[in-house]
Design a protein around this motif. Structure first.
Motif, PDB file in Angstrom:
ATOM      1  N   SER A   1      -8.911   9.896   0.710  1.00 45.77           N
ATOM      2  CA  SER A   1      -8.894   9.307   2.054  1.00 45.77           C
ATOM      3  C   SER A   1      -8.288   7.908   2.021  1.00 45.77           C
ATOM      4  O   SER A   1      -7.547   7.514   2.923  1.00 45.77           O
ATOM      5  CB  SER A   1     -10.300   9.274   2.650  1.00 45.77           C
ATOM      6  N   LYS A   2      -8.571   7.179   0.966  1.00 49.36           N
ATOM      7  CA  LYS A   2      -7.974   5.853   0.809  1.00 49.36           C
ATOM      8  C   LYS A   2      -6.469   5.959   0.624  1.00 49.36           C
ATOM      9  O   LYS A   2      -5.698   5.229   1.246  1.00 49.36           O
ATOM     10  CB  LYS A   2      -8.567   5.150  -0.425  1.00 49.36           C
ATOM     11  N   TYR A   3      -6.063   6.882  -0.233  1.00 48.28           N
ATOM     12  CA  TYR A   3      -4.644   7.042  -0.525  1.00 48.28           C
ATOM     13  C   TYR A   3      -3.869   7.429   0.726  1.00 48.28           C
ATOM     14  O   TYR A   3      -2.820   6.863   1.027  1.00 48.28           O
ATOM     15  CB  TYR A   3      -4.482   8.102  -1.622  1.00 48.28           C
ATOM     16  N   ILE A   4      -4.431   8.369   1.466  1.00 46.39           N
ATOM     17  CA  ILE A   4      -3.745   8.822   2.684  1.00 46.39           C
ATOM     18  C   ILE A   4      -3.610   7.687   3.693  1.00 46.39           C
ATOM     19  O   ILE A   4      -2.548   7.467   4.275  1.00 46.39           O
ATOM     20  CB  ILE A   4      -4.495  10.022   3.309  1.00 46.39           C
ATOM     21  N   SER A   5      -4.690   6.917   3.871  1.00 48.99           N
ATOM     22  CA  SER A   5      -4.618   5.859   4.874  1.00 48.99           C
ATOM     23  C   SER A   5      -3.617   4.778   4.455  1.00 48.99           C
ATOM     24  O   SER A   5      -2.952   4.178   5.306  1.00 48.99           O
ATOM     25  CB  SER A   5      -5.998   5.254   5.127  1.00 48.99           C
ATOM     26  N   ILE A   6      -3.456   4.568   3.158  1.00 45.90           N
ATOM     27  CA  ILE A   6      -2.462   3.594   2.687  1.00 45.90           C
ATOM     28  C   ILE A   6      -1.054   4.117   2.943  1.00 45.90           C
ATOM     29  O   ILE A   6      -0.162   3.375   3.365  1.00 45.90           O
ATOM     30  CB  ILE A   6      -2.681   3.287   1.195  1.00 45.90           C
ATOM     31  N   MET A   7      -0.870   5.434   2.733  1.00 43.62           N
ATOM     32  CA  MET A   7       0.449   6.022   2.990  1.00 43.62           C
ATOM     33  C   MET A   7       0.791   5.965   4.487  1.00 43.62           C
ATOM     34  O   MET A   7       1.932   5.743   4.866  1.00 43.62           O
ATOM     35  CB  MET A   7       0.481   7.469   2.488  1.00 43.62           C
ATOM     36  N   ILE A   8      -0.241   6.165   5.306  1.00 40.75           N
ATOM     37  CA  ILE A   8      -0.024   6.059   6.750  1.00 40.75           C
ATOM     38  C   ILE A   8       0.409   4.630   7.094  1.00 40.75           C
ATOM     39  O   ILE A   8       1.320   4.422   7.897  1.00 40.75           O
ATOM     40  CB  ILE A   8      -1.308   6.429   7.526  1.00 40.75           C
ATOM     41  N   PHE A   9      -0.214   3.658   6.453  1.00 41.15           N
ATOM     42  CA  PHE A   9       0.138   2.259   6.691  1.00 41.15           C
ATOM     43  C   PHE A   9       1.587   1.996   6.281  1.00 41.15           C
ATOM     44  O   PHE A   9       2.339   1.336   7.000  1.00 41.15           O
ATOM     45  CB  PHE A   9      -0.809   1.335   5.926  1.00 41.15           C
ATOM     46  N   ALA A  10       1.998   2.532   5.118  1.00 44.79           N
ATOM     47  CA  ALA A  10       3.378   2.355   4.650  1.00 44.79           C
ATOM     48  C   ALA A  10       4.353   2.926   5.667  1.00 44.79           C
ATOM     49  O   ALA A  10       5.346   2.293   6.044  1.00 44.79           O
ATOM     50  CB  ALA A  10       3.559   3.036   3.296  1.00 44.79           C
ATOM     51  N   LEU A  11       4.031   4.129   6.145  1.00 41.34           N
ATOM     52  CA  LEU A  11       4.897   4.795   7.122  1.00 41.34           C
ATOM     53  C   LEU A  11       4.959   3.982   8.411  1.00 41.34           C
ATOM     54  O   LEU A  11       6.027   3.800   9.007  1.00 41.34           O
ATOM     55  CB  LEU A  11       4.340   6.193   7.396  1.00 41.34           C
TER      56      LEU A  11
END
Lengths: 265, 306
Positions: A102-112
């Motif tokens: 969940s942390k990884y996904i939310s960071i990727m969403i932030f990058a996007l």
């Protein structure tokens, strides 16, 4: 067990409720505005294409997107440890792997999100500054010899840089998990990114085969856009494969260590 | 005794060559406030960390509600609420957002329940403020709030009275007793504050150097009878012991000019009479009530750490 979405919602809350996140977004948009306005003042509007300015800004500011995302990624796991909140976070009916995911996904969403904001703001600002009633001599100069569509060229550029961004951020995320210190993770990731990138051109000239497998030779994928790769004979497919292998190793290490580790103090 | 909700069986933790926890076996039933008492560094927090899955076990097994904490973590932890050490919260979020954060991680917690819990711990006035601005006592309350959000069957609190003022401690104590008696949940409290444990707990396990030393009942019908030791101050202790021996009582020396003897109310008067009759001067008689603290120091031998 249960619905996974609330976990991502939680991680997003922890990113977007902090002022620093919005300072980052603000700096990004402000820099786009500043560069365009300066260009408008000191340059000549009549022979400047909006695409040229947008592309120039994107190539400079994408580095900033990477740095900001690295900062967030490096904090992701490490800050839970330094503040001690990791203890209350982990004692919920969720496996450690899913909490990490969940942390990884939310960071990727932030990058996007940052990439989209950069893309959108460069296009919008420069359309307003240079695009409306464009000067008669304005011609796009950056697009390769084939003279393709500037918009699709920009999209390709963003796509390729996003791939390297994902690998870099995953590296920072791994360092954050291993060292449990955001400072160390940020420092290390940025050193590799900026430090090594500045003499990667030199390394690339050396004639050893092992250099073909170095991560940093492949991080700059945009070298393929104009068809002159750093080392002879390298192709986009080859670079993507090498990056893919690194990516899998990073992810595996991160998850293995996070699952294995005792949470003390 | 009811079916225990938590079972620790031969739990062992080794870090490097050091054995932190040594074959700890313990059962916790529902409906009891169970104290976990030990000096600093005796392994209380390590045990708690293993119970909530933050640390791995070197050997042995822990089951909660019949589910192994190592093999079926998600099922085992589902009915556990806990504070491990200090209640650390996200300082940049409000107290309410912190609770929402934990509420989202367990299905079935309504907003109504969150408000209910906030009221219960007495944080209504400040719940919308950032946790950064909270005092230690308020953070402790917020910690209790997140632990009881999902109505756990087992509540684990590590040093819960840390930072609470006397009124807060009393409130917490009453609330924990209420939870265990009315809702029938098991409460596991660790502390090194002996007097506090005496007031709060039904039973107390004493741990030292990673080993379980003793489990004592403090309340209820199984509680140890109050000790009947009587200390008598006199001028000739040795002569007095002889007098007692003649009467079939085992007296022992207590300091230089006093003796101690097991005696109830009536026999205390008789002992006094016989001592006086033997020409021994009696300066004072007092009943010695053994507190948990004495018992604790007795079993741990007042030993130093490390």
């Amino acid at each position: 067990m249960g619905n996974f979405l609330p976990l991502i919602q939680n991680e997003n809350m922890k990113i977007y409720r902090r002022p620093r996140t919005w300072v980052m977004v603000g700096i990004l948009v402000l820099l786009v505005l500043t560069i365009s306005i300066l260009w408008l003042i000191f340059g000549e509007r009549s022979n400047t294409s909006m695409w040229d300015v947008a592309f120039m800004e994107s190539s400079i500011l994408f580095l900033l997107v990477t740095i900001f995302t690295v900062v967030i990624a490096a904090g992701g796991v490490a800050e839970e440890f330094t503040s001690g909140t990791i203890k209350l976070l982990l004692i919920r009916p969720w496996s450690r792997s899913k909490i990490l995911l969940s942390k990884y996904i939310s960071i990727m969403i932030f990058a996007l999100l940052l990439a989209i904001i950069l893309f959108g703001s460069t296009l919008l600002v420069n359309w307003i500054c240079f695009g409306i009633n464009a000067g008669p001599d304005a011609e796009t100069t950056f697009v390769g010899m084939d003279g393709g569509n500037p918009f699709s060229y920009m999209l390709k550029y963003y796509g390729l840089t996003l791939v390297s961004l994902v690998v870099t951020v995953t590296l920072a995320f791994m360092l954050s998990t291993i060292f449990r210190s955001s400072g160390l993770a940020i420092g290390f990731a940025l050193f590799l990114l900026l430090g090594v990138n500045s003499f990667v051109g030199l390394i690339a000239m050396l004639d050893y085969t092992w250099i073909d497998y170095l991560l940093f030779i492949h991080l700059n994928l945009t070298q393929y856009l104009d068809g002159n790769p750093m080392r002879e004979g390298m192709t986009l497919g080859y670079s993507l494969t090498v990056l893919g292998v690194y990516y899998v190793v990073f992810i595996a290490l991160t998850w293995y260590i996070f699952n294995k580790r005792d949470v003390a103090s | 005794m009811e079916q225990p909700i938590v079972k620790l069986h031969n739990v062992t933790k080794k870090i490097g060559k050091r054995t932190i926890i040594d074959r700890l076996t313990l059962d916790l039933p529902l409906g009891e406030v169970f104290g976990f008492l030990g000096p600093n560094g005796s392994g209380k927090t390590t045990t708690i960390r293993m119970m909530v899955g933050l640390m791995s076990l070197t050997d042995g097994e822990i089951t909660i509600g019949g589910h192994s904490i190592t093999k079926e973590y998600e099922k085992a932890i589902r009915h556990v609420g806990a504070i491990v050490e200090n209640p650390e919260m996200y300082k940049y979020l409000s107290g309410y957002d912190n609770l929402i954060h934990y509420a989202r991680m367990i299905p079935g917690i309504t907003e109504h329940r969150v408000h209910e819990v906030v009221k219960l711990v007495g944080l209504e006035g400040r719940i919308r403020d950032k946790v950064r601005t909270y005092s230690l006592g308020m953070r402790q309350r917020l910690g209790v709030a997140q632990a009881i959000l999902h109505k756990p069957q087992l509540l684990i609190l590590d040093e819960p009275t840390n930072g609470l003022d006397p009124a807060g401690i009393r409130e917490l104590r009453d609330y924990l007793r209420l939870l265990s008696k009315e809702e029938g949940i098991a409460v596991f409290v660790s502390s090194h504050l002996l007097s506090e444990m005496e007031l709060m707990c039904d039973r107390v396990a004493i741990i030292q150097n990673g080993k379980l030393i003793d489990v004592r009942t403090i309340r209820g019908e199984h509680a140890a009878k109050a000790s009947n030791r009587v200390v008598i101050e006199i001028d000739q202790p040795q002569a007095a012991i002889n007098v007692l021996q003649a009467a079939g009582l085992a007296g022992e020396l207590e300091g230089t000019n006093a003796i101690a003897v097991e005696a109830d109310r009536e026999s205390t008067a008789a002992i006094n009479a016989s001592l006086v009759a033997a020409g021994i001067k009696v300066y004072g008689i007092r009943a010695q009530v053994k507190t948990l603290e004495d018992q604790f120091l007795e079993v741990t031998g007042g030993e130093r750490i490390g």
